[in-house]
Structures are given as C-alpha cells and as structure tokens.
Motif scaffolding. Structure first.
Motif, PDB file in Angstrom:
ATOM      1  N   LEU A   1       0.816  -1.210   0.000  1.00  0.00           N
ATOM      2  CA  LEU A   1       0.000   0.000   0.000  1.00  0.00           C
ATOM      3  C   LEU A   1       0.857   1.272   0.000  1.00  0.00           C
ATOM      4  N   LEU A   2       2.041   1.199   0.567  1.00  0.00           N
ATOM      5  CA  LEU A   2       2.876   2.386   0.753  1.00  0.00           C
ATOM      6  C   LEU A   2       3.282   3.058  -0.555  1.00  0.00           C
ATOM      7  N   ALA A   3       3.352   2.301  -1.627  1.00  0.00           N
ATOM      8  CA  ALA A   3       3.709   2.877  -2.925  1.00  0.00           C
ATOM      9  C   ALA A   3       2.557   3.650  -3.557  1.00  0.00           C
ATOM     10  N   HIS A   4       1.374   3.584  -2.932  1.00  0.00           N
ATOM     11  CA  HIS A   4       0.181   4.198  -3.523  1.00  0.00           C
ATOM     12  C   HIS A   4      -0.472   5.227  -2.607  1.00  0.00           C
ATOM     13  N   LEU A   5       0.260   5.794  -1.679  1.00  0.00           N
ATOM     14  CA  LEU A   5      -0.338   6.714  -0.712  1.00  0.00           C
ATOM     15  C   LEU A   5      -1.002   7.918  -1.373  1.00  0.00           C
ATOM     16  N   ASP A   6      -0.460   8.355  -2.500  1.00  0.00           N
ATOM     17  CA  ASP A   6      -1.040   9.503  -3.185  1.00  0.00           C
ATOM     18  C   ASP A   6      -2.380   9.177  -3.848  1.00  0.00           C
ATOM     19  N   GLU A   7      -2.713   7.904  -3.987  1.00  0.00           N
ATOM     20  CA  GLU A   7      -3.976   7.495  -4.593  1.00  0.00           C
ATOM     21  C   GLU A   7      -5.072   7.255  -3.560  1.00  0.00           C
ATOM     22  N   LEU A   8      -4.731   7.296  -2.291  1.00  0.00           N
ATOM     23  CA  LEU A   8      -5.675   6.969  -1.220  1.00  0.00           C
ATOM     24  C   LEU A   8      -6.393   8.201  -0.703  1.00  0.00           C
ATOM     25  N   GLN A   9      -7.709   8.105  -0.572  1.00  0.00           N
ATOM     26  CA  GLN A   9      -8.438   9.172   0.091  1.00  0.00           C
ATOM     27  C   GLN A   9      -8.959   8.731   1.453  1.00  0.00           C
ATOM     28  N   LEU A  10      -9.113   7.413   1.637  1.00  0.00           N
ATOM     29  CA  LEU A  10      -9.653   6.893   2.890  1.00  0.00           C
ATOM     30  C   LEU A  10      -9.112   5.495   3.147  1.00  0.00           C
ATOM     31  N   VAL A  11      -8.567   5.314   4.358  1.00  0.00           N
ATOM     32  CA  VAL A  11      -8.113   4.001   4.809  1.00  0.00           C
ATOM     33  C   VAL A  11      -8.934   3.647   6.044  1.00  0.00           C
ATOM     34  N   LEU A  12      -9.615   2.509   5.997  1.00  0.00           N
ATOM     35  CA  LEU A  12     -10.344   2.007   7.151  1.00  0.00           C
ATOM     36  C   LEU A  12      -9.511   0.897   7.771  1.00  0.00           C
ATOM     37  N   VAL A  13      -9.385   0.923   9.083  1.00  0.00           N
ATOM     38  CA  VAL A  13      -8.633  -0.103   9.793  1.00  0.00           C
ATOM     39  C   VAL A  13      -9.612  -0.841  10.688  1.00  0.00           C
TER      40      VAL A  13
ATOM     41  N   PHE B   1      -3.379   0.172  15.618  1.00  0.00           N
ATOM     42  CA  PHE B   1      -2.706   1.382  16.075  1.00  0.00           C
ATOM     43  C   PHE B   1      -1.428   1.601  15.270  1.00  0.00           C
ATOM     44  N   SER B   2      -0.707   0.520  15.025  1.00  0.00           N
ATOM     45  CA  SER B   2       0.556   0.605  14.277  1.00  0.00           C
ATOM     46  C   SER B   2       0.319   0.971  12.823  1.00  0.00           C
ATOM     47  N   TYR B   3      -0.774   0.508  12.242  1.00  0.00           N
ATOM     48  CA  TYR B   3      -1.077   0.861  10.854  1.00  0.00           C
ATOM     49  C   TYR B   3      -1.203   2.369  10.708  1.00  0.00           C
ATOM     50  N   ALA B   4      -1.974   2.997  11.597  1.00  0.00           N
ATOM     51  CA  ALA B   4      -2.174   4.446  11.511  1.00  0.00           C
ATOM     52  C   ALA B   4      -0.855   5.189  11.706  1.00  0.00           C
ATOM     53  N   ARG B   5      -0.088   4.803  12.704  1.00  0.00           N
ATOM     54  CA  ARG B   5       1.193   5.457  12.955  1.00  0.00           C
ATOM     55  C   ARG B   5       2.108   5.350  11.738  1.00  0.00           C
ATOM     56  N   GLU B   6       2.188   4.160  11.179  1.00  0.00           N
ATOM     57  CA  GLU B   6       3.057   3.931  10.010  1.00  0.00           C
ATOM     58  C   GLU B   6       2.603   4.781   8.818  1.00  0.00           C
ATOM     59  N   LEU B   7       1.305   4.813   8.563  1.00  0.00           N
ATOM     60  CA  LEU B   7       0.801   5.613   7.444  1.00  0.00           C
ATOM     61  C   LEU B   7       1.129   7.097   7.633  1.00  0.00           C
ATOM     62  N   ARG B   8       0.915   7.621   8.829  1.00  0.00           N
ATOM     63  CA  ARG B   8       1.207   9.039   9.089  1.00  0.00           C
ATOM     64  C   ARG B   8       2.707   9.318   9.002  1.00  0.00           C
ATOM     65  N   GLU B   9       3.522   8.428   9.525  1.00  0.00           N
ATOM     66  CA  GLU B   9       4.973   8.628   9.448  1.00  0.00           C
ATOM     67  C   GLU B   9       5.473   8.612   8.011  1.00  0.00           C
ATOM     68  N   ARG B  10       4.778   7.892   7.149  1.00  0.00           N
ATOM     69  CA  ARG B  10       5.153   7.821   5.730  1.00  0.00           C
ATOM     70  C   ARG B  10       4.567   8.971   4.921  1.00  0.00           C
ATOM     71  N   GLY B  11       3.823   9.879   5.584  1.00  0.00           N
ATOM     72  CA  GLY B  11       3.332  11.077   4.918  1.00  0.00           C
ATOM     73  C   GLY B  11       1.885  11.048   4.468  1.00  0.00           C
ATOM     74  N   TYR B  12       1.150  10.008   4.796  1.00  0.00           N
ATOM     75  CA  TYR B  12      -0.247   9.952   4.378  1.00  0.00           C
ATOM     76  C   TYR B  12      -1.054  11.041   5.081  1.00  0.00           C
ATOM     77  N   GLN B  13      -1.766  11.853   4.295  1.00  0.00           N
ATOM     78  CA  GLN B  13      -2.530  12.979   4.829  1.00  0.00           C
ATOM     79  C   GLN B  13      -4.039  12.754   4.800  1.00  0.00           C
ATOM     80  N   GLY B  14      -4.499  11.680   4.162  1.00  0.00           N
ATOM     81  CA  GLY B  14      -5.929  11.434   4.039  1.00  0.00           C
ATOM     82  C   GLY B  14      -6.546  10.918   5.335  1.00  0.00           C
ATOM     83  N   GLU B  15      -7.801  10.548   5.241  1.00  0.00           N
ATOM     84  CA  GLU B  15      -8.540  10.070   6.413  1.00  0.00           C
ATOM     85  C   GLU B  15      -8.142   8.641   6.772  1.00  0.00           C
TER      86      GLU B  15
END
Length: 143
Positions: free
Chosen positions: A46-58, A69-83
């Motif tokens: 998923l990390l290669a496609h962060l710019d294509e994501l508007q919403l990630v549900l966990v 909890f780790s999924y959200a932290r990892e996504l934010r640390e990698r720069g994901y700005q979406g919901e």
C-alpha cells in the motif's frame, strides 16, 4: 447511513466504495475507492500508492487487538494525509490513543454511544509521551 465521529464531530457516513486490500490493489479506479485493512496484513504494498488513497479504514475485530494502532502510525509517518478511520470493536477508552496514533475518524459498532465517545476525546489536557499528533515529549515542550 451509519454515523461516525470525524474530525471532532458526529457526521453521517458518505464515503466511497470500500474494498479489501487485495481488491483495492487490483482495482483500476483506486483513487475513487477506500481500502479496508485487516489485522495481520502488511502495509508494504500500500505504501507505494499513498497519493492514490483518500480513505483508509482499519478494522478492529476485537477491542483487544491493537495491531491497527501501528497501521495508523506507520501511514502518518510515511506522509499519508488522508482520512484514517477506525472501524469495528473499538471502545470509548481507546479513542484518545487512536487519535494520538493518527486516526481522525471513528466508526463505533454502537452508534448510541457516539456522544459519550466524542466527549472522551477531551479526557486528557496534556500528554507526557511523544506521538503522531504531538512529536515532542512533555519535557521537550517545557520552556
């Protein structure tokens, strides 16, 4: 339509079609769809496609499963700005910690407790630890 807590308010869900990770990766219309992550899945594809994501549900199948909890932290640390939305068996006492890890929306199984859950986001006025929402620990923030 289901109700949820999003950006500090209770709103009715009006989101895109939700696909599981495998379906989302295979889709040709990723930008118009959301992805649902299950415990135990790897974020790597998923990390290669962060710019294509508007919403990630966990999904939290049980409130005792903390892998999300780790999924959200990892996504934010990698720069994901979406919901990033927590769904499933989450409880009021977890919302502050979920928010500190990077979640900005919460879809509780029991919609009757949304008002009480929303209030819980203000339970703490200060935090000692560093987190996604406050990168500096308290001792570094003191004058």
């Amino acid at each position: 339509m289901p109700k949820l807590i999003k950006n500090g308010s209770i709103v009715e869900e009006q989101g895109p079609e939700v696909l599981d990770l495998e379906q989302w990766l295979a889709s040709e219309q990723r930008a118009s769809r959301a992805v649902l992550l299950e415990p135990g899945e790897t974020l790597e594809p998923l990390l290669a496609h962060l710019d294509e994501l508007q919403l990630v549900l966990v999904n939290f199948p049980t409130f005792m499963d903390g892998r999300g909890f780790s999924y959200a932290r990892e996504l934010r640390e990698r720069g994901y700005q979406g919901e990033i939305r927590a769904v499933g068996d989450i409880i009021r006492d977890q919302l502050t910690y979920l928010a500190r890890c990077g979640f900005d929306a919460f879809q509780l199984a029991d919609e009757d407790s949304l008002e009480e859950a929303l209030e819980s986001l203000g339970d703490f006025s200060e935090y000692y630890q560093a987190s996604i929402d406050q990168p500096q620990p308290l001792f570094r923030r003191r004058p």
